[in-house]
Scaffold this motif. Structure first.
Motif, PDB file in Angstrom:
ATOM      1  N   LYS A 129       0.822  -1.202   0.000  1.00 35.29           N
ATOM      2  CA  LYS A 129       0.000   0.000   0.000  1.00 35.29           C
ATOM      3  C   LYS A 129       0.860   1.258   0.000  1.00 35.29           C
ATOM      4  O   LYS A 129       1.895   1.306   0.654  1.00 35.29           O
ATOM      5  CB  LYS A 129      -0.919   0.029   1.230  1.00 35.29           C
ATOM      6  CG  LYS A 129      -1.978  -1.063   1.245  1.00 35.29           C
ATOM      7  CD  LYS A 129      -2.847  -0.916   2.475  1.00 35.29           C
ATOM      8  CE  LYS A 129      -3.908  -2.006   2.519  1.00 35.29           C
ATOM      9  NZ  LYS A 129      -4.768  -1.877   3.725  1.00 35.29           N
ATOM     10  N   PRO A 130       0.428   2.268  -0.708  1.00 30.80           N
ATOM     11  CA  PRO A 130       1.173   3.537  -0.674  1.00 30.80           C
ATOM     12  C   PRO A 130       0.977   4.234   0.667  1.00 30.80           C
ATOM     13  O   PRO A 130      -0.079   4.144   1.298  1.00 30.80           O
ATOM     14  CB  PRO A 130       0.533   4.333  -1.826  1.00 30.80           C
ATOM     15  CG  PRO A 130      -0.841   3.779  -1.948  1.00 30.80           C
ATOM     16  CD  PRO A 130      -0.743   2.323  -1.606  1.00 30.80           C
ATOM     17  N   LYS A 131       1.997   4.914   1.103  1.00 33.25           N
ATOM     18  CA  LYS A 131       1.951   5.654   2.375  1.00 33.25           C
ATOM     19  C   LYS A 131       2.349   7.095   2.139  1.00 33.25           C
ATOM     20  O   LYS A 131       3.058   7.408   1.184  1.00 33.25           O
ATOM     21  CB  LYS A 131       2.892   5.013   3.411  1.00 33.25           C
ATOM     22  CG  LYS A 131       2.470   3.616   3.851  1.00 33.25           C
ATOM     23  CD  LYS A 131       3.401   3.066   4.904  1.00 33.25           C
ATOM     24  CE  LYS A 131       2.960   1.679   5.356  1.00 33.25           C
ATOM     25  NZ  LYS A 131       3.854   1.131   6.424  1.00 33.25           N
ATOM     26  N   VAL A 163       3.265  15.935  19.115  1.00 33.95           N
ATOM     27  CA  VAL A 163       2.604  15.422  17.896  1.00 33.95           C
ATOM     28  C   VAL A 163       3.591  15.490  16.729  1.00 33.95           C
ATOM     29  O   VAL A 163       4.047  16.575  16.352  1.00 33.95           O
ATOM     30  CB  VAL A 163       1.339  16.218  17.571  1.00 33.95           C
ATOM     31  CG1 VAL A 163       0.706  15.679  16.277  1.00 33.95           C
ATOM     32  CG2 VAL A 163       0.369  16.170  18.735  1.00 33.95           C
ATOM     33  N   GLU A 164       3.914  14.349  16.176  1.00 34.56           N
ATOM     34  CA  GLU A 164       4.841  14.280  15.047  1.00 34.56           C
ATOM     35  C   GLU A 164       4.151  13.603  13.851  1.00 34.56           C
ATOM     36  O   GLU A 164       3.097  12.972  13.990  1.00 34.56           O
ATOM     37  CB  GLU A 164       6.088  13.492  15.465  1.00 34.56           C
ATOM     38  CG  GLU A 164       6.869  14.145  16.599  1.00 34.56           C
ATOM     39  CD  GLU A 164       8.062  13.310  16.994  1.00 34.56           C
ATOM     40  OE1 GLU A 164       8.170  12.157  16.468  1.00 34.56           O
ATOM     41  OE2 GLU A 164       8.888  13.794  17.786  1.00 34.56           O
ATOM     42  N   THR A 165       4.749  13.732  12.700  1.00 35.69           N
ATOM     43  CA  THR A 165       4.210  13.057  11.508  1.00 35.69           C
ATOM     44  C   THR A 165       4.870  11.701  11.348  1.00 35.69           C
ATOM     45  O   THR A 165       6.017  11.513  11.757  1.00 35.69           O
ATOM     46  CB  THR A 165       4.466  13.889  10.230  1.00 35.69           C
ATOM     47  OG1 THR A 165       5.879  14.056  10.063  1.00 35.69           O
ATOM     48  CG2 THR A 165       3.784  15.245  10.300  1.00 35.69           C
ATOM     49  N   LYS A 166       4.075  10.793  10.792  1.00 36.19           N
ATOM     50  CA  LYS A 166       4.629   9.482  10.485  1.00 36.19           C
ATOM     51  C   LYS A 166       3.936   8.941   9.229  1.00 36.19           C
ATOM     52  O   LYS A 166       2.852   9.395   8.842  1.00 36.19           O
ATOM     53  CB  LYS A 166       4.467   8.530  11.660  1.00 36.19           C
ATOM     54  CG  LYS A 166       3.035   8.138  11.968  1.00 36.19           C
ATOM     55  CD  LYS A 166       3.014   7.124  13.100  1.00 36.19           C
ATOM     56  CE  LYS A 166       1.583   6.631  13.369  1.00 36.19           C
ATOM     57  NZ  LYS A 166       1.557   5.597  14.435  1.00 36.19           N
ATOM     58  N   LEU A 167       4.564   7.970   8.563  1.00 38.00           N
ATOM     59  CA  LEU A 167       4.037   7.407   7.330  1.00 38.00           C
ATOM     60  C   LEU A 167       2.812   6.562   7.636  1.00 38.00           C
ATOM     61  O   LEU A 167       2.846   5.657   8.474  1.00 38.00           O
ATOM     62  CB  LEU A 167       5.096   6.557   6.618  1.00 38.00           C
ATOM     63  CG  LEU A 167       6.320   7.312   6.097  1.00 38.00           C
ATOM     64  CD1 LEU A 167       7.340   6.336   5.507  1.00 38.00           C
ATOM     65  CD2 LEU A 167       5.891   8.329   5.039  1.00 38.00           C
ATOM     66  N   GLN A 168       1.717   6.881   6.927  1.00 35.01           N
ATOM     67  CA  GLN A 168       0.462   6.180   7.154  1.00 35.01           C
ATOM     68  C   GLN A 168      -0.188   5.851   5.808  1.00 35.01           C
ATOM     69  O   GLN A 168       0.023   6.531   4.812  1.00 35.01           O
ATOM     70  CB  GLN A 168      -0.498   7.026   7.997  1.00 35.01           C
ATOM     71  CG  GLN A 168       0.069   7.429   9.350  1.00 35.01           C
ATOM     72  CD  GLN A 168      -0.913   8.268  10.139  1.00 35.01           C
ATOM     73  OE1 GLN A 168      -1.992   7.818  10.490  1.00 35.01           O
ATOM     74  NE2 GLN A 168      -0.521   9.522  10.398  1.00 35.01           N
ATOM     75  N   SER A 169      -1.000   4.814   5.757  1.00 32.61           N
ATOM     76  CA  SER A 169      -1.704   4.396   4.538  1.00 32.61           C
ATOM     77  C   SER A 169      -3.206   4.562   4.743  1.00 32.61           C
ATOM     78  O   SER A 169      -3.752   4.157   5.776  1.00 32.61           O
ATOM     79  CB  SER A 169      -1.387   2.931   4.206  1.00 32.61           C
ATOM     80  OG  SER A 169      -2.155   2.516   3.106  1.00 32.61           O
ATOM     81  N   GLN A 187      -7.160   1.019   0.508  1.00 28.91           N
ATOM     82  CA  GLN A 187      -7.514  -0.371   0.739  1.00 28.91           C
ATOM     83  C   GLN A 187      -6.880  -1.233  -0.357  1.00 28.91           C
ATOM     84  O   GLN A 187      -6.576  -0.764  -1.445  1.00 28.91           O
ATOM     85  CB  GLN A 187      -9.031  -0.539   0.757  1.00 28.91           C
ATOM     86  CG  GLN A 187      -9.668   0.146   1.970  1.00 28.91           C
ATOM     87  CD  GLN A 187     -11.152  -0.117   2.060  1.00 28.91           C
ATOM     88  OE1 GLN A 187     -11.866   0.129   1.106  1.00 28.91           O
ATOM     89  NE2 GLN A 187     -11.594  -0.631   3.214  1.00 28.91           N
ATOM     90  N   SER A 188      -6.737  -2.505  -0.061  1.00 33.89           N
ATOM     91  CA  SER A 188      -5.952  -3.379  -0.944  1.00 33.89           C
ATOM     92  C   SER A 188      -6.581  -3.554  -2.314  1.00 33.89           C
ATOM     93  O   SER A 188      -5.889  -3.594  -3.331  1.00 33.89           O
ATOM     94  CB  SER A 188      -5.756  -4.753  -0.279  1.00 33.89           C
ATOM     95  OG  SER A 188      -5.055  -4.623   0.928  1.00 33.89           O
ATOM     96  N   ASN A 189      -7.878  -3.647  -2.393  1.00 34.20           N
ATOM     97  CA  ASN A 189      -8.578  -3.939  -3.652  1.00 34.20           C
ATOM     98  C   ASN A 189      -9.490  -2.776  -4.018  1.00 34.20           C
ATOM     99  O   ASN A 189     -10.289  -2.310  -3.190  1.00 34.20           O
ATOM    100  CB  ASN A 189      -9.400  -5.216  -3.520  1.00 34.20           C
ATOM    101  CG  ASN A 189      -8.548  -6.392  -3.079  1.00 34.20           C
ATOM    102  OD1 ASN A 189      -7.572  -6.724  -3.736  1.00 34.20           O
ATOM    103  ND2 ASN A 189      -8.902  -7.000  -1.945  1.00 34.20           N
ATOM    104  N   ASN A 190      -9.366  -2.326  -5.283  1.00 38.41           N
ATOM    105  CA  ASN A 190     -10.164  -1.195  -5.765  1.00 38.41           C
ATOM    106  C   ASN A 190     -10.598  -1.455  -7.207  1.00 38.41           C
ATOM    107  O   ASN A 190      -9.833  -2.004  -8.001  1.00 38.41           O
ATOM    108  CB  ASN A 190      -9.351   0.103  -5.715  1.00 38.41           C
ATOM    109  CG  ASN A 190      -8.903   0.455  -4.316  1.00 38.41           C
ATOM    110  OD1 ASN A 190      -9.587   1.124  -3.565  1.00 38.41           O
ATOM    111  ND2 ASN A 190      -7.699  -0.009  -3.952  1.00 38.41           N
TER     112      ASN A 190
END
Length: 471
Positions: A79-81, A115-121, A124-127
């Protein structure tokens, strides 16, 4: 009994064989129709007309609505983050802030976390998505100009087809009468050969009676043998001419053909030279093609200029999509309508340069038209002068044939009476053959020049042109 059955069978067999061995007899009209059916250049020109007709339909298609169906399905192997504030820290700080504000617990600022930033997705897997898109051009100068240009190009293709048909008809006419000329000259040579043989028989009879010398008999024999190679040469010339006609008509070389026709000369009153030139400038097929090409070039200038104008289109889109991680899709749909507007502001002067090139092409066609008009006028004058010249010769040539025939008869009578010589007969025969040949060649020259003049004037029989109109 056997003979009673065999003899009728043999007669029938040889009769059938004779029928199949007979030459195929062609008239001029037959030859033209065969050439129009088999000529490869006409087939190519006909294909160009069909291609241009399809181009007209294609151009109209750009003005009609366009309906597209698109579908996509994607599955993320990873998944892209993207960087985003830490939601857990935000929630924790918000919770403590409420508790502190409501005096549920004593305020302790140490409870707050940075509060810091972090990589999140967030994917969803199927589109999947299915989209139905309807587009209608409201204004496009390129589309509208293209429709007009395609129609002109279609007319140009038809004009080129007529020009090809006209040239093919002229080629068949010229070749057909070339075969007829070879056939007539061959017959004249054969007639001269028969005259020489007849003269030889007479001289031999007189020699056997002791009335003429051996020298006269030898002269008669030499005359026969001198003409024999000419007979064979003319037969070969006729065969070569027929082979050329077969090639033009698309007939197999192994097929035997013969032609049916004759040289008919009818005294005609020619129109004034100026009127003929005017007719050629108005009706010549080649000039019509160039005029239509000029119109096509002008249309292409307008198409290139149309890139300066905007394009406006209406569109409507319906999409149905869904996404999930565990194949339990959440589905949704959307419906949109709108207008699109686009105009080019600058393309590195590409449009300007294309317009300049199209304009130069247009001017080149204008020069070709002027050059072709001058060529037509020259050709009409040349054919007109040739027709006048041949007309003045034919009557004199016809009279000359009659004089030569009379001279040959007198030479034979003089020789039989003992007052003439073999030299007189030989000279009279040569003069007769030359007179007949000159007369036939004059008529041939007149007819061929007449056909060439009619082609320059665009007077090709419309039945030949309409042959492809109905297809």
């Amino acid at each position: 009994m056997k003979n009673e059955f065999i003899i009728p069978f043999l007669i029938s067999f040889f009769s059938i064989s004779q029928i199949f061995s007979q030459n195929r007899i062609l008239t001029l009209d037959d030859a033209i129709n065969i050439a129009l059916e088999n000529n490869r250049e006409i087939r190519l020109a006909k294909m160009n007309v069909e291609k241009a007709g399809a181009a007209v339909d294609e151009a109209f298609g750009y003005a009609l609505p366009s309906l597209d169906l698109n579908g996509t399905f994607t599955h993320f192997l990873r998944k892209p983050k993207m960087p985003f504030p830490d939601f857990e820290a935000l929630l924790k700080n918000a919770t403590y802030s409420i508790l502190f504000d409501e005096n549920v617990i004593p305020r302790d600022n140490n409870k707050f976390v940075p509060v810091e930033t972090k990589l999140q997705s967030f994917a969803q897997s199927n589109n999947y998505e299915a989209q139905l898109l309807l587009t209608q051009t409201l204004f496009s100068s390129t589309v509208f100009r293209g429709i007009g240009a395609s129609r002109i190009y279609y007319n140009l293709s038809k004009a080129e087809l007529n020009n090809t048909i006209s040239k093919t008809v002229l080629s068949v006419q010229t070749t057909f009468y070339g075969v007829l000329l070879a056939k007539q000259v061959s017959e004249i040579t054969n007639a001269s050969f028969l005259n020489a043989q007849d003269n030889l028989r007479n001289v031999k009879a007189l020699f056997n009676q002791g009335l003429v010398s051996e020298f006269d008999m030898l002269q008669a024999e030499v005359q026969v043998e001198n003409i024999r190679p000419m007979v064979l040469q003319m037969e070969n010339t006729l065969k070569t001419a027929k082979d050329g006609l077969k090639v033009l008509l698309g007939i197999p070389q192994e097929e035997e053909i013969d032609i049916s026709g004759e040289f008919v000369y009818e005294q005609e009153t020619l129109a004034e030279e100026y009127d003929l030139i005017s007719e050629a400038l108005q009706s010549n097929f080649g000039l019509k093609s160039l005029d239509l090409k000029k119109q096509v070039d002008e249309a292409f200038i307008q198409i290139d200029v149309s890139e300066y104008w905007p394009n406006i289109a209406a569109f409507g889109s319906y999409s149905y999509a869904g996404s999930s991680d565990k194949w339990n899709f959440q589905n949704y749909s959307s419906l949109t309508v709108g207008l699109s507007f686009s105009i080019n502001l600058w393309k590195g002067n590409r449009t300007k340069n294309r317009v300049e090139q199209s304009t130069i092409t247009y001017k080149q066609t204008e020069e070709q038209i002027n050059l072709y008009k001058a060529f037509l006028a020259t050709q009409v004058r040349s054919k007109y002068s040739e027709l006048k010249r041949v007309q003045s010769l034919i009557d004199a040539q016809n009279k000359n044939v009659k004089v030569a025939e009379r001279a040959y008869e007198i030479a034979k009578v003089r020789y039989k009476e003992g007052t003439g010589s073999q030299l007189e007969i030989q000279n009279a025969d040569i003069a007769l053959k030359q007179a007949r040949t000159n007369y036939i060649q004059s008529i041939h020259s007149y007819l061929v020049t007449k056909f060439e003049m009619e082609q320059l004037l665009g007077r090709t029989n419309h039945e030949y042109l309409l042959k492809y109109e109905s297809e």
